[in-house]
Design a protein around this motif. Structure first.
Motif, PDB file in Angstrom:
ATOM      1  N   ASN A 185       0.865  -1.182   0.000  1.00  0.00           N
ATOM      2  CA  ASN A 185       0.000   0.000   0.000  1.00  0.00           C
ATOM      3  C   ASN A 185       0.904   1.235   0.000  1.00  0.00           C
ATOM      4  N   HIS A 186       0.320   2.393   0.016  1.00  0.00           N
ATOM      5  CA  HIS A 186       1.134   3.611  -0.036  1.00  0.00           C
ATOM      6  C   HIS A 186       2.022   3.743   1.198  1.00  0.00           C
ATOM      7  N   ALA A 187       1.453   3.517   2.364  1.00  0.00           N
ATOM      8  CA  ALA A 187       2.209   3.688   3.605  1.00  0.00           C
ATOM      9  C   ALA A 187       3.400   2.740   3.696  1.00  0.00           C
ATOM     10  N   ARG A 188       3.244   1.526   3.207  1.00  0.00           N
ATOM     11  CA  ARG A 188       4.306   0.525   3.364  1.00  0.00           C
ATOM     12  C   ARG A 188       5.376   0.618   2.283  1.00  0.00           C
ATOM     13  N   VAL A 189       4.971   0.833   1.028  1.00  0.00           N
ATOM     14  CA  VAL A 189       5.955   0.790  -0.066  1.00  0.00           C
ATOM     15  C   VAL A 189       5.849   1.942  -1.042  1.00  0.00           C
TER      16      VAL A 189
END
Length: 177
Positions: free
Chosen positions: A59-63
């Motif tokens: 997702n955006h937050a992780r990668v």
């Protein structure tokens, strides 16, 4: 071979806005290139629906993903989720193990089943209910959505055909009564 678990790839929101022209190719792709997310490092801090346990991998937050969300979903034996939809997102579910029964429609009037190796496509705004059709084995799936947010809209004014209240949701947060 490089071990992907050697370092954390957490990025701030502006980590992917730097000028790629200014950085040498080797530096440019060091942190913005291919990412491996170990299966035991998924994030359960994601939107949940009663009766299932979702974990985010991509997702955006992780990668820094801009256009997709991917993760896993587990449904306990004989469990049934609440009725929900995912807004404007398209969803693809790949059944890894177990037997999935999907109910969908304004009154959940349609039904289909899928097993290991099968793909399920859920169009935008379709009210649906996921059901583990196996009373003895967990249902494990890989889930991919067409945006980097895991939108879940739980619907409370549709009576589920298969009531989720008859099966306890058990996961690391919800213990068996």
């Amino acid at each position: 071979m490089h071990d992907p678990s050697d370092h954390d790839h957490a990025h701030s929101d502006d980590a992917h806005t730097h000028d790629h022209e200014a950085a040498p190719a080797t530096e440019r792709w060091k942190h913005d290139g291919v990412r491996v997310i170990p299966g035991d490092k998924l994030d359960s801090n994601t939107a949940q629906t009663p009766g299932m346990f979702r974990q985010a991998a991509i997702n955006h937050a992780r990668v820094g993903a801009q256009k997709i969300w991917a993760g896993t979903v587990a449904i306990a034996p004989d469990a049934k989720t609440g009725v929900h939809h995912h807004g404007a997102l398209e969803s693809v579910i790949y059944v890894v193990s177990g037997r999935a029964r999907m109910r969908w429609g304004d009154k959940l009037e349609f039904v289909a089943e899928a097993g290991p190796g099968d793909f399920i496509f859920v169009p935008p705004y379709v009210p649906h209910q996921e059901i583990n059709a196996d009373p003895d084995q967990p249902l494990n799936c890989v889930l991919v959505r067409s945006d980097n947010e895991a939108v879940v809209v739980n619907i409370t004014d549709v009576e589920p055909v298969e009531r989720p209240e008859t099966v306890h949701w058990v996961d690391p947060i919800h213990k068996h009564p």
